[in-house]
Motif scaffolding. Sequence first.
Motif, PDB file in Angstrom:
ATOM      1  N   GLN A 102      30.026  55.747  38.816  1.00  9.49           N
ATOM      2  CA  GLN A 102      30.953  56.437  39.709  1.00  9.49           C
ATOM      3  C   GLN A 102      31.252  55.566  40.928  1.00  9.49           C
ATOM      4  N   GLY A 103      32.506  55.570  41.345  1.00  5.93           N
ATOM      5  CA  GLY A 103      32.897  54.758  42.496  1.00  5.93           C
ATOM      6  C   GLY A 103      33.532  53.441  42.115  1.00  5.93           C
ATOM      7  N   THR A 104      33.605  53.166  40.807  1.00 10.44           N
ATOM      8  CA  THR A 104      34.256  51.932  40.339  1.00 10.44           C
ATOM      9  C   THR A 104      35.545  52.290  39.591  1.00 10.44           C
ATOM     10  N   PRO A 105      36.524  51.378  39.559  1.00 10.85           N
ATOM     11  CA  PRO A 105      37.784  51.657  38.856  1.00 10.85           C
ATOM     12  C   PRO A 105      37.586  51.988  37.379  1.00 10.85           C
ATOM     13  N   PHE A 144      34.585  41.881  42.870  1.00  8.19           N
ATOM     14  CA  PHE A 144      35.134  43.212  42.595  1.00  8.19           C
ATOM     15  C   PHE A 144      35.553  43.393  41.136  1.00  8.19           C
ATOM     16  N   CYS A 145      34.620  43.118  40.217  1.00 11.21           N
ATOM     17  CA  CYS A 145      34.854  43.451  38.811  1.00 11.21           C
ATOM     18  C   CYS A 145      34.996  44.969  38.701  1.00 11.21           C
ATOM     19  N   SER A 146      35.821  45.418  37.776  1.00 11.31           N
ATOM     20  CA  SER A 146      36.202  46.836  37.767  1.00 11.31           C
ATOM     21  C   SER A 146      35.075  47.785  37.382  1.00 11.31           C
ATOM     22  N   LEU A 166      38.593  41.279  29.185  1.00  8.71           N
ATOM     23  CA  LEU A 166      38.281  40.560  30.425  1.00  8.71           C
ATOM     24  C   LEU A 166      39.271  40.922  31.531  1.00  8.71           C
ATOM     25  N   LYS A 167      40.527  41.066  31.174  1.00 11.97           N
ATOM     26  CA  LYS A 167      41.542  41.406  32.169  1.00 11.97           C
ATOM     27  C   LYS A 167      41.291  42.798  32.737  1.00 11.97           C
ATOM     28  N   ARG A 168      40.949  43.763  31.866  1.00 12.59           N
ATOM     29  CA  ARG A 168      40.642  45.116  32.352  1.00 12.59           C
ATOM     30  C   ARG A 168      39.385  45.125  33.212  1.00 12.59           C
ATOM     31  N   MET A 169      38.474  44.207  32.934  1.00 10.38           N
ATOM     32  CA  MET A 169      37.243  44.097  33.720  1.00 10.38           C
ATOM     33  C   MET A 169      37.477  43.420  35.074  1.00 10.38           C
ATOM     34  N   ASN A 170      38.656  42.834  35.245  1.00 14.55           N
ATOM     35  CA  ASN A 170      38.981  42.055  36.443  1.00 14.55           C
ATOM     36  C   ASN A 170      38.097  40.810  36.558  1.00 14.55           C
ATOM     37  N   ARG A 171      37.766  40.239  35.404  1.00 18.57           N
ATOM     38  CA  ARG A 171      37.073  38.955  35.394  1.00 18.57           C
ATOM     39  C   ARG A 171      38.116  37.859  35.615  1.00 18.57           C
ATOM     40  N   LYS A 172      37.716  36.791  36.272  1.00 21.33           N
ATOM     41  CA  LYS A 172      38.691  35.803  36.752  1.00 21.33           C
ATOM     42  C   LYS A 172      38.819  34.587  35.831  1.00 21.33           C
ATOM     43  N   TYR A 173      38.701  34.782  34.522  1.00 18.23           N
ATOM     44  CA  TYR A 173      38.809  33.671  33.574  1.00 18.23           C
ATOM     45  C   TYR A 173      39.219  34.226  32.223  1.00 18.23           C
ATOM     46  N   THR A 174      39.566  33.331  31.329  1.00 21.53           N
ATOM     47  CA  THR A 174      39.856  33.680  29.935  1.00 21.53           C
ATOM     48  C   THR A 174      38.777  33.078  29.036  1.00 21.53           C
TER      49      THR A 174
END
Length: 433
Positions: free
Chosen positions: A335-338, A156-158, A267-275
């Motif tokens: 459309q349909g994504t955060p 669920f990446c944004s 990356l944080k805004r993208m909801n990626r799970k790493y740095t």
Amino acid sequence: MKKVAFHTLGCKVNQYETEAMEELFEKSGYQIVDFRDNADIYVINTCTVTNVADKKSRQMLSKAKHNNEEAIIVAVGCYAQIAKDKLIKDNNIDLVIGSNNKNKIVDLVEEYIHEGNKINVVEDIGKTTEYEDILITKVNDKTRAYIKIQDGCNQFCSYCIIPYTRGRVRSREMSSVIKEVNTLASKGYHEIVLTGIHIASYGKDLTNTSLIELLIRLNKIDGILRIRLGSLEPSLITEEFISQLSKLNKICPHFHLSLQSGCNATLKRMNRKYTTEVFNNKVEIIRKAYTKPSITTDIIVGFPGETDEEFNATLDFVRKIRFSGIHVFKYSMRQGTPAATRDDQIDPRIKTERSHILINVQSRIREEFLNSFINKEIDVLFEEESIIDGKKCYYGFTDNYIKVKVFSDNNIRNLQLATKIIKIQNDNLVGSI
């Protein structure tokens, strides 16, 4: 004999599924023809990864009807899944099949032929828990075969619509994958590429199964010379995984690790799970285990809220990692994504400018990587034949996925040969055998 034409949009998974559907029609006595030809049935395997992909899917559905007004038009795949209500109302479309039920496509088409009623078999993909087994026994005019091993994504990446169109992670049974690879090996295919929506998750929904266990089994199959991994999430890369992987002699030292941005805030805004620090550590693990591995990635420029400073952080990170290749994408609203709801969208002109800057930086890094192979001898698996200035020419790839051209009077297609690299030409290598 009824004629069926296919058109595929989108990813390698879609291409694999199209080849599997073609086989199902062929086995049922249908003739596969080119999409530009007059066909009785047109199947469009759609994509919805961006709004542009939606538009292309609609255009190809319309073009199919224009090719033959009397033809049966089938919309299948991701766009059909997400836009089923719109497609059901379209009088030009006869069958709407979502992300599942592709293995029933022939039966559904024949049901329509006999009964004449519009068919809609789009399920609630979010509730689907079992992998839909659909396989191939041949690949059209190629020496490399893509093997689908899983479907769905839980990330669920944004910016991404895929979890909503493909559902949650569902892994293919190991025995089914092994059977398919054995069949392809027996027909002379030497390289397989494992693909899926999120292959790093393979086996997490099965009992006592993991990606490394599958790879250990596939590495033992006679006839297969190379096993290539599709796009990977950085989370897969651990000391233990790479330690086991590096012991398998058929695994290609080519790792496509999805980065998307070299800036932690983005990356944080993208909801990626790493740095970026974690990503760098993963690259170091790979480079300790392999000599000159090819590490490639995807990067999105112009993601909502991306400042000049954030973009420059990505450039600095690219210079630090020194990827052998990057797919650069300008952020495209879906459309349909955060991410599509954010009010800090980036001007298209800035996206284009950033894309050009990143491509230019990467081109210099790529050239340096290619130069390191000059005067070296590398194994190349040759795939394509061409004619240049009246001479026979063959193209193939090294195990770390560099394209190589050689001239040869002998037919070397589907052979893996030691090749002396002479020079760089058009972002590829030229060699002699």
